[in-house]
Design an enzyme around this catalytic site. Structure first.
Site, short mmCIF file in Angstrom:
data_model
loop_
_atom_site.label_atom_id
_atom_site.label_comp_id
_atom_site.label_asym_id
_atom_site.label_seq_id
_atom_site.Cartn_x
_atom_site.Cartn_y
_atom_site.Cartn_z
N ASP A 1 17.61 11.75 56.63
CA ASP A 1 17.90 10.99 55.41
C ASP A 1 17.27 11.68 54.19
O ASP A 1 17.89 11.77 53.12
CB ASP A 1 17.36 9.56 55.53
N GLU B 1 27.40 13.51 56.44
CA GLU B 1 26.79 14.63 55.72
C GLU B 1 27.79 15.37 54.86
O GLU B 1 27.55 16.51 54.46
CB GLU B 1 26.13 15.59 56.71
N ASP C 1 29.96 20.24 53.30
CA ASP C 1 29.40 19.71 54.53
C ASP C 1 28.07 20.41 54.81
O ASP C 1 27.97 21.64 54.73
CB ASP C 1 30.37 19.94 55.70
N HIS D 1 15.90 11.24 62.44
CA HIS D 1 16.83 10.70 61.45
C HIS D 1 16.20 10.39 60.10
O HIS D 1 16.87 10.47 59.07
CB HIS D 1 17.52 9.44 62.01
N ASN E 1 19.06 16.55 62.73
CA ASN E 1 18.60 15.23 63.15
C ASN E 1 17.96 15.27 64.54
O ASN E 1 16.94 14.61 64.79
CB ASN E 1 19.76 14.24 63.15
#
Length: 307
Positions: free
Chosen positions: A191, A225, A174, A187, A182
């Site tokens: 990504d 994630e 994780d 965002h 974020n």
């Protein structure tokens, strides 16, 4: 592929003249062997040949293709006896067309063009199908295997491990404080971060397979994630090494993360589990790995907890 050297030479010359490369086999058995070796775009097959006739050779070629996804090569039979019976047998043996040896040049060229056109369309369809299969198995963002493919492949690996009584390892991973990433960077940057970490995980698993620390290991995006790395036939020592290398590799990427505690870069928490002999339900393996992942988070992140 013809029993008569004269006819073979003549037909071969005709094909070369209209722009084809020709590989000749003197009998049916050689025809099958050379088909496997050269993977031609088209097969011209005489019916009557020594060692193995054309019908049997065609059946064996189709059997070879049956083991290869989307494989199909046009087979045209050549014969001096243009009878309905031969035509039926040719089609049933896996042939696609039928040319008398005395056929005019124009007919030969027309048949070749028609079969080449069909073969070309089939090749395009094959490529499109492969692309669709790849897209169906890949996560759209990271390019890793997706959860659906992971479940399918893992079911097979787990069943095989149980059947053989083999060891099995699993790492659940994780990205630390990813929501804060974020919130801080946006965002789109999030990504990019996931893509970069996924690429690192893929490199780790490739090295694992190259060094044979596990058998047919792979990594997948588990969701959000989270990632999962499957490590069939690995030892406890190998699992510990892989977990450590994975944590270090992500940290060393240096992906800026101002809100990730004292590190200032994106890091990974890992929960691992090892079974010396695979048994029971696969879900138990994930529950144990997930519990260890939670422990890694509780103990400070940027670390691996195994058990």
């Amino acid at each position: 592929m013809d029993d008569s050297r004269t006819i073979t030479t003549v037909f071969g010359a005709r094909l070369v003249e209209i722009g084809h490369e020709v590989v000749i086999a003197e009998n049916g058995q050689l025809a099958v062997e050379r088909f496997q070796a050269s993977a031609p775009d088209l097969v011209l097959m005489d019916i009557e040949m020594p060692v193995m006739n054309g019908f049997e050779a065609a059946k064996q070629i189709r059997a070879v293709e049956a083991t290869q996804e989307w494989a199909w090569t046009p087979i045209i039979f050549l014969t001096g006896s243009d009878t309905p019976e031969n035509l039926v047998m040719a089609i049933e043996a896996g042939g696609d067309d039928f040319i008398p040896k005395s056929a005019p040049e124009g007919v030969v060229q027309a048949k070749m063009k028609a079969m080449a056109r069909i073969a070309g369309l089939r090749a395009e369809l094959s490529l499109a199908n492969r692309k669709l299969e790849a897209q169906a198995s890949q996560d759209g963002l990271t390019g890793l295997f997706n959860r659906r493919y992971m479940d399918l492949r893992l079911d097979h690996q787990w069943g095989e491990a149980i059947r053989c009584g083999a060891p099995f390892g699993l790492l659940m991973m994780d990205v630390d404080n990813f929501k804060l990433f974020n919130d801080h960077y946006g965002h789109l940057a999030g990504d990019d971060c996931l893509r970069a970490i996924a690429a690192t995980l893929q490199k780790v698993v490739e090295e694992v397979n190259a060094r044979r620390l596990a058998h047919d290991a792979f990594v997948a995006r588990y969701g959000g994630e989270e990632f999962a790395m499957m490590l069939p036939r690995c030892t406890p020592e190998a699992l510990a090494e892989i977990a450590r290398v994975t944590v270090d590799a992500v940290c060393r990427q240096g992906i800026a993360h101002a809100r990730n505690a004292e590190w200032g870069v994106s890091t990974l928490s890992v929960g691992g589990v090892h079974m010396s002999r695979a048994e029971g339900a696969l879900a138990q393996l994930f529950r144990r790995a997930d519990a260890n992942l939670y422990r890694a988070k509780q103990n400070g992140r940027n670390r691996a907890e195994l058990g």
